[in-house]
Design an enzyme around this catalytic site. Structure first.
Site, mmCIF file in Angstrom:
data_model
loop_
_atom_site.group_PDB
_atom_site.id
_atom_site.type_symbol
_atom_site.label_atom_id
_atom_site.label_comp_id
_atom_site.label_asym_id
_atom_site.label_seq_id
_atom_site.Cartn_x
_atom_site.Cartn_y
_atom_site.Cartn_z
ATOM 1 N N SER A 10 -9.778 -46.734 50.720
ATOM 2 C CA SER A 10 -9.150 -46.160 49.469
ATOM 3 C C SER A 10 -9.971 -46.574 48.127
ATOM 4 C CB SER A 10 -7.582 -46.466 49.400
ATOM 5 O OG SER A 10 -7.265 -46.446 47.990
ATOM 6 N N HIS A 68 -3.616 -38.395 48.528
ATOM 7 C CA HIS A 68 -2.566 -39.031 48.473
ATOM 8 C C HIS A 68 -2.005 -39.089 46.967
ATOM 9 C CE1 HIS A 68 0.075 -42.940 49.304
ATOM 10 N NE2 HIS A 68 0.721 -41.644 48.878
ATOM 11 N N MET A 139 4.202 -45.293 54.396
ATOM 12 C CA MET A 139 3.602 -46.272 53.711
ATOM 13 C C MET A 139 4.182 -47.596 54.081
ATOM 14 S SD MET A 139 2.036 -44.802 51.065
ATOM 15 C CE MET A 139 1.708 -46.430 50.255
ATOM 16 N N GLY A 144 2.083 -47.825 44.712
ATOM 17 C CA GLY A 144 1.650 -48.104 43.344
ATOM 18 C C GLY A 144 0.390 -49.079 42.941
ATOM 19 N N PHE A 145 0.201 -49.748 43.965
ATOM 20 C CA PHE A 145 -0.809 -50.891 43.797
ATOM 21 C C PHE A 145 -1.289 -51.423 44.810
ATOM 22 C CE2 PHE A 145 2.594 -51.387 40.768
ATOM 23 C CZ PHE A 145 1.826 -51.565 39.359
ATOM 24 N N GLY A 146 -2.760 -51.613 44.960
ATOM 25 C CA GLY A 146 -3.435 -52.007 46.307
ATOM 26 C C GLY A 146 -3.300 -53.644 46.120
ATOM 27 N N ASP A 177 -0.453 -46.773 55.252
ATOM 28 C CA ASP A 177 -1.147 -46.934 53.938
ATOM 29 C C ASP A 177 -0.838 -48.461 53.382
ATOM 30 O OD1 ASP A 177 -2.514 -46.675 51.425
ATOM 31 O OD2 ASP A 177 -1.837 -45.114 51.079
ATOM 32 N N GLY A 178 -1.427 -49.325 53.400
ATOM 33 C CA GLY A 178 -1.155 -50.570 52.686
ATOM 34 C C GLY A 178 -1.031 -51.892 53.346
ATOM 35 N N GLY A 179 -1.788 -52.665 52.811
ATOM 36 C CA GLY A 179 -1.817 -54.033 53.261
ATOM 37 C C GLY A 179 -2.668 -54.127 54.735
ATOM 38 N N SER A 200 -8.594 -52.771 49.635
ATOM 39 C CA SER A 200 -8.930 -54.085 49.520
ATOM 40 C C SER A 200 -9.873 -54.380 50.856
ATOM 41 C CB SER A 200 -8.095 -55.189 49.265
ATOM 42 O OG SER A 200 -7.072 -54.423 48.751
#
Ligand code: DX5
Ligand code: ZN
Length: 218
Positions: A10, A68, A139, A144-146, A177-179, A200
């Site tokens: 991302s 996205h 999700m 909303g945030f990385g 998606d995420g973490g 990240s």
């Protein structure tokens, strides 16, 4: 045998001051898609960037865009994100008034259609639409945030969609998606995910190639 997956880094975690170079570098480091996180400050409490930023990357991305859209009433903007390099346009179930119509709209523009659900949304809500969906984006953080922590509560949802896919003989792909990073990517790979979104863990890694290999499990 251990499962492997593709990766969609991302650009939310890239250096916006040198976005083109960063995107070129992440492609050379093993990216399979470039994940484009669009936030409207309404559906999610943050604003990221719009289609002009994505289009400025057309000369830099060697792999397709995986868009996205975290925006309310996404039909208003879908067309803006359709380019010769757009692979998927994904909207949120929670942001659409008539998801069936929105999927039809995306397909009518000649691109594949994705649907994302937030961490607290029940996976069964997509049952009536599964035949028209090319990609399900589960999700694993609140959008909303990385840089947020992975929520393991996404794993049974991934398993649910894998099971449904097999039962119904469907072809959709399941993305998370995420973490996700090299240390926990095996959890989602084992649950049947492919591809994995990573912000990240991909862009901010000291050795991007190694981080990407770790996430893909290769
Ligand atoms: C969150 C975005 C994600 C996020 C992933 O709203 O959709 O794509 O940027 O970033 P990391 O991998 O840092 O959690
Ligand atoms: Zn995303």
């Amino acid at each position: 045998m251990a499962k492997t997956a593709q990766i969609a880094p991302s650009i939310l975690a890239a250096d916006f001051a040198k976005l083109g170079e960063d995107v070129r570098d992440i492609c050379e480091s093993g990216a399979d898609y470039i994940h484009i996180d669009v936030m409207d400050g309404m559906f999610v409490p943050n604003i990221s960037f719009g289609s002009a930023v994505m289009k400025s990357l057309l000369g830099y991305a060697a792999v397709p865009f995986d868009v996205h859209l975290m925006i309310m009433d996404p039909d208003r903007y879908i067309e803006d994100f359709v380019t010769e390099n757009t692979g998927f346009v994904t909207v949120h179930y929670e942001a659409c008034e008539d998801l069936g119509e929105t999927l039809h709209h995306i397909h009518s523009l000649g691109v594949k259609a994705g649907v994302s659900i937030k961490p607290l949304t029940d996976p069964q809500v997509l049952d009536p639409y599964l035949e028209d969906i090319d990609l399900i984006l589960v999700m694993s953080v609140e959008p909303g945030f990385g840089g947020q922590k992975f929520m393991p509560s996404c794993l049974p949802k991934i398993e649910y969609y894998s099971r449904k896919k097999e039962e119904l003989g469907l072809e959709y792909i399941i993305e998370v998606d995420g973490g996700v990073g090299p240390a926990n990517a095996h959890l989602v790979r084992d649950a049947g995910i492919d591809p994995i979104v990573a912000g990240s863990a991909a862009f901010k890694a000291a050795d991007r190639t190694a981080a990407i290999r770790g996430i893909k499990g290769i």
